[in-house]
Design a protein around this motif. Sequence first.
Motif, PDB file in Angstrom:
ATOM      1  N   TRP A   1       0.857  -1.180   0.000  1.00 29.50           N
ATOM      2  CA  TRP A   1       0.000   0.000   0.000  1.00 29.50           C
ATOM      3  C   TRP A   1       0.897   1.235   0.000  1.00 29.50           C
ATOM      4  O   TRP A   1       1.869   1.318   0.767  1.00 29.50           O
ATOM      5  CB  TRP A   1      -0.903   0.020   1.233  1.00 29.50           C
ATOM      6  N   TYR A   2       0.561   2.147  -0.875  1.00 31.63           N
ATOM      7  CA  TYR A   2       1.216   3.440  -0.946  1.00 31.63           C
ATOM      8  C   TYR A   2       0.141   4.509  -0.770  1.00 31.63           C
ATOM      9  O   TYR A   2      -1.058   4.220  -0.891  1.00 31.63           O
ATOM     10  CB  TYR A   2       1.904   3.629  -2.306  1.00 31.63           C
ATOM     11  N   ARG A   3       0.568   5.724  -0.511  1.00 35.79           N
ATOM     12  CA  ARG A   3      -0.402   6.814  -0.406  1.00 35.79           C
ATOM     13  C   ARG A   3       0.198   8.092  -0.990  1.00 35.79           C
ATOM     14  O   ARG A   3       1.418   8.271  -1.015  1.00 35.79           O
ATOM     15  CB  ARG A   3      -0.828   7.039   1.041  1.00 35.79           C
ATOM     16  N   GLN A   4      -0.707   8.933  -1.441  1.00 38.84           N
ATOM     17  CA  GLN A   4      -0.291  10.221  -1.984  1.00 38.84           C
ATOM     18  C   GLN A   4      -1.221  11.299  -1.465  1.00 38.84           C
ATOM     19  O   GLN A   4      -2.416  11.296  -1.752  1.00 38.84           O
ATOM     20  CB  GLN A   4      -0.309  10.200  -3.515  1.00 38.84           C
ATOM     21  N   ALA A   5      -0.643  12.179  -0.670  1.00 36.68           N
ATOM     22  CA  ALA A   5      -1.389  13.313  -0.136  1.00 36.68           C
ATOM     23  C   ALA A   5      -1.346  14.457  -1.138  1.00 36.68           C
ATOM     24  O   ALA A   5      -0.450  14.517  -1.983  1.00 36.68           O
ATOM     25  CB  ALA A   5      -0.794  13.744   1.201  1.00 36.68           C
ATOM     26  N   PRO A   6      -2.308  15.368  -1.062  1.00 33.69           N
ATOM     27  CA  PRO A   6      -2.328  16.496  -1.996  1.00 33.69           C
ATOM     28  C   PRO A   6      -1.020  17.268  -1.978  1.00 33.69           C
ATOM     29  O   PRO A   6      -0.511  17.630  -0.914  1.00 33.69           O
ATOM     30  CB  PRO A   6      -3.480  17.348  -1.476  1.00 33.69           C
ATOM     31  N   GLY A   7      -0.452  17.481  -3.162  1.00 36.43           N
ATOM     32  CA  GLY A   7       0.774  18.242  -3.272  1.00 36.43           C
ATOM     33  C   GLY A   7       2.037  17.506  -2.871  1.00 36.43           C
ATOM     34  O   GLY A   7       3.117  18.103  -2.839  1.00 36.43           O
ATOM     35  N   LYS A   8       1.906  16.229  -2.573  1.00 35.95           N
ATOM     36  CA  LYS A   8       3.075  15.455  -2.141  1.00 35.95           C
ATOM     37  C   LYS A   8       3.306  14.274  -3.073  1.00 35.95           C
ATOM     38  O   LYS A   8       2.430  13.868  -3.827  1.00 35.95           O
ATOM     39  CB  LYS A   8       2.897  14.978  -0.697  1.00 35.95           C
ATOM     40  N   GLN A   9       4.497  13.703  -2.966  1.00 35.73           N
ATOM     41  CA  GLN A   9       4.816  12.516  -3.755  1.00 35.73           C
ATOM     42  C   GLN A   9       4.188  11.279  -3.138  1.00 35.73           C
ATOM     43  O   GLN A   9       3.915  11.233  -1.940  1.00 35.73           O
ATOM     44  CB  GLN A   9       6.333  12.353  -3.846  1.00 35.73           C
TER      45      GLN A   9
ATOM     46  N   VAL B   1      -4.792   9.667  -0.884  1.00 35.25           N
ATOM     47  CA  VAL B   1      -5.307   8.608  -1.740  1.00 35.25           C
ATOM     48  C   VAL B   1      -4.388   7.407  -1.552  1.00 35.25           C
ATOM     49  O   VAL B   1      -3.163   7.530  -1.689  1.00 35.25           O
ATOM     50  CB  VAL B   1      -5.345   9.030  -3.217  1.00 35.25           C
ATOM     51  N   TYR B   2      -4.960   6.281  -1.229  1.00 35.14           N
ATOM     52  CA  TYR B   2      -4.202   5.068  -0.960  1.00 35.14           C
ATOM     53  C   TYR B   2      -4.289   4.139  -2.176  1.00 35.14           C
ATOM     54  O   TYR B   2      -5.379   3.901  -2.719  1.00 35.14           O
ATOM     55  CB  TYR B   2      -4.736   4.361   0.279  1.00 35.14           C
ATOM     56  N   TYR B   3      -3.122   3.618  -2.550  1.00 29.06           N
ATOM     57  CA  TYR B   3      -3.011   2.763  -3.727  1.00 29.06           C
ATOM     58  C   TYR B   3      -2.486   1.389  -3.336  1.00 29.06           C
ATOM     59  O   TYR B   3      -1.515   1.265  -2.581  1.00 29.06           O
ATOM     60  CB  TYR B   3      -2.054   3.367  -4.750  1.00 29.06           C
ATOM     61  N   CYS B   4      -3.089   0.378  -3.892  1.00 26.42           N
ATOM     62  CA  CYS B   4      -2.597  -0.985  -3.754  1.00 26.42           C
ATOM     63  C   CYS B   4      -1.572  -1.251  -4.862  1.00 26.42           C
ATOM     64  O   CYS B   4      -1.738  -0.759  -5.979  1.00 26.42           O
ATOM     65  CB  CYS B   4      -3.771  -1.950  -3.870  1.00 26.42           C
ATOM     66  N   SER B   5      -0.544  -2.026  -4.551  1.00 23.89           N
ATOM     67  CA  SER B   5       0.477  -2.333  -5.555  1.00 23.89           C
ATOM     68  C   SER B   5       0.861  -3.798  -5.487  1.00 23.89           C
ATOM     69  O   SER B   5       0.709  -4.455  -4.449  1.00 23.89           O
ATOM     70  CB  SER B   5       1.730  -1.475  -5.326  1.00 23.89           C
TER      71      SER B   5
END
Length: 114
Positions: free
Chosen positions: A34-42, A90-94
Amino acid sequence: QLQASGGGLVQAGGSLRLSCAASGRIVSNNVMGWYRQAPGKQRELVALIASDGSTHYTDSVKGRFTISSDHTQNTVTLQMNSLKPEDTAVYYCSATHRISGTRWGQGTLVTVSS
Protein backbone atom coordinates in the motif's frame (compact mmCIF):
# COMPACT_ATOMS: atom_id res chain seq x y z
CA GLN A 1 -5.74 -6.30 -11.98
CA LEU A 2 -5.97 -4.71 -8.54
CA GLN A 3 -9.16 -3.27 -7.09
CA ALA A 4 -8.90 -1.19 -3.93
CA SER A 5 -11.81 -0.33 -1.68
CA GLY A 6 -12.62 0.78 1.84
CA GLY A 7 -11.67 4.42 1.87
CA GLY A 8 -13.85 7.07 3.41
CA LEU A 9 -14.16 9.86 5.93
CA VAL A 10 -13.28 9.19 9.55
CA GLN A 11 -12.53 11.29 12.59
CA ALA A 12 -9.08 11.41 14.09
CA GLY A 13 -8.53 8.40 16.31
CA GLY A 14 -10.86 6.26 14.26
CA SER A 15 -10.23 3.22 12.11
CA LEU A 16 -10.62 2.16 8.51
CA ARG A 17 -9.94 -1.07 6.70
CA LEU A 18 -8.73 -0.99 3.13
CA SER A 19 -9.00 -4.02 0.90
CA CYS A 20 -7.30 -4.85 -2.37
CA ALA A 21 -8.79 -7.60 -4.50
CA ALA A 22 -6.36 -9.09 -7.00
CA SER A 23 -7.01 -11.21 -10.03
CA GLY A 24 -5.14 -14.45 -10.59
CA ARG A 25 -2.33 -15.50 -8.26
CA ILE A 26 -0.93 -12.03 -7.89
CA VAL A 27 -0.83 -12.12 -4.10
CA SER A 28 1.21 -15.30 -3.86
CA ASN A 29 3.64 -14.31 -6.62
CA ASN A 30 4.32 -10.67 -5.78
CA VAL A 31 5.31 -8.35 -2.99
CA MET A 32 2.05 -6.60 -2.23
CA GLY A 33 1.89 -3.11 -0.85
CA TRP A 34 0.00 0.00 0.00
CA TYR A 35 1.22 3.44 -0.95
CA ARG A 36 -0.40 6.81 -0.41
CA GLN A 37 -0.29 10.22 -1.98
CA ALA A 38 -1.39 13.31 -0.14
CA PRO A 39 -2.33 16.50 -2.00
CA GLY A 40 0.77 18.24 -3.27
CA LYS A 41 3.07 15.46 -2.14
CA GLN A 42 4.82 12.52 -3.76
CA ARG A 43 3.50 9.02 -3.47
CA GLU A 44 5.03 7.27 -0.47
CA LEU A 45 5.27 3.73 0.77
CA VAL A 46 2.95 2.79 3.63
CA ALA A 47 3.38 -0.97 4.04
CA LEU A 48 4.59 -4.07 2.20
CA ILE A 49 3.94 -7.76 2.62
CA ALA A 50 5.88 -10.51 0.91
CA SER A 51 4.57 -13.91 -0.09
CA ASP A 52 6.18 -15.43 3.02
CA GLY A 53 4.22 -13.03 5.22
CA SER A 54 7.11 -10.77 6.15
CA THR A 55 6.09 -7.14 6.46
CA HIS A 56 7.58 -3.68 6.33
CA TYR A 57 6.05 -0.41 7.48
CA THR A 58 7.03 3.17 7.10
CA ASP A 59 7.90 4.65 10.48
CA SER A 60 4.90 6.97 10.68
CA VAL A 61 2.39 4.10 10.66
CA LYS A 62 4.20 1.52 12.77
CA GLY A 63 2.02 0.34 15.61
CA ARG A 64 -1.11 1.79 14.03
CA PHE A 65 -1.45 0.05 10.66
CA THR A 66 -1.40 -3.66 9.90
CA ILE A 67 -1.03 -5.20 6.47
CA SER A 68 -2.18 -8.75 5.84
CA SER A 69 -2.81 -10.98 2.87
CA ASP A 70 -4.97 -13.95 2.02
CA HIS A 71 -3.50 -16.10 -0.72
CA THR A 72 -6.63 -18.17 -1.20
CA GLN A 73 -8.86 -15.11 -1.58
CA ASN A 74 -6.18 -13.11 -3.42
CA THR A 75 -6.73 -10.11 -1.19
CA VAL A 76 -4.52 -7.72 0.72
CA THR A 77 -5.87 -5.72 3.63
CA LEU A 78 -4.61 -2.63 5.41
CA GLN A 79 -6.12 -2.17 8.86
CA MET A 80 -5.63 1.44 9.91
CA ASN A 81 -6.16 2.37 13.55
CA SER A 82 -5.61 5.57 15.50
CA LEU A 83 -5.87 7.55 12.31
CA LYS A 84 -4.45 11.05 12.19
CA PRO A 85 -5.26 13.98 9.91
CA GLU A 86 -1.84 13.53 8.33
CA ASP A 87 -2.93 10.08 7.14
CA THR A 88 -5.29 11.80 4.72
CA ALA A 89 -4.35 10.71 1.22
CA VAL A 90 -5.31 8.61 -1.74
CA TYR A 91 -4.20 5.07 -0.96
CA TYR A 92 -3.01 2.76 -3.73
CA CYS A 93 -2.60 -0.99 -3.75
CA SER A 94 0.48 -2.33 -5.55
CA ALA A 95 1.90 -5.64 -6.69
CA THR A 96 5.62 -5.86 -7.41
CA HIS A 97 7.15 -8.80 -9.26
CA ARG A 98 10.91 -9.22 -9.42
CA ILE A 99 10.82 -9.51 -13.20
CA SER A 100 7.73 -7.72 -14.47
CA GLY A 101 7.85 -4.76 -12.14
CA THR A 102 5.04 -2.95 -10.31
CA ARG A 103 1.36 -2.85 -11.08
CA TRP A 104 -0.99 -0.37 -9.48
CA GLY A 105 -4.62 -0.41 -8.58
CA GLN A 106 -6.84 2.62 -8.64
CA GLY A 107 -6.70 4.72 -5.52
CA THR A 108 -9.13 4.95 -2.68
CA LEU A 109 -9.46 8.21 -0.77
CA VAL A 110 -8.98 8.29 2.99
CA THR A 111 -9.90 11.52 4.74
CA VAL A 112 -9.23 11.96 8.45
CA SER A 113 -10.86 14.95 10.06
CA SER A 114 -9.46 16.63 13.15
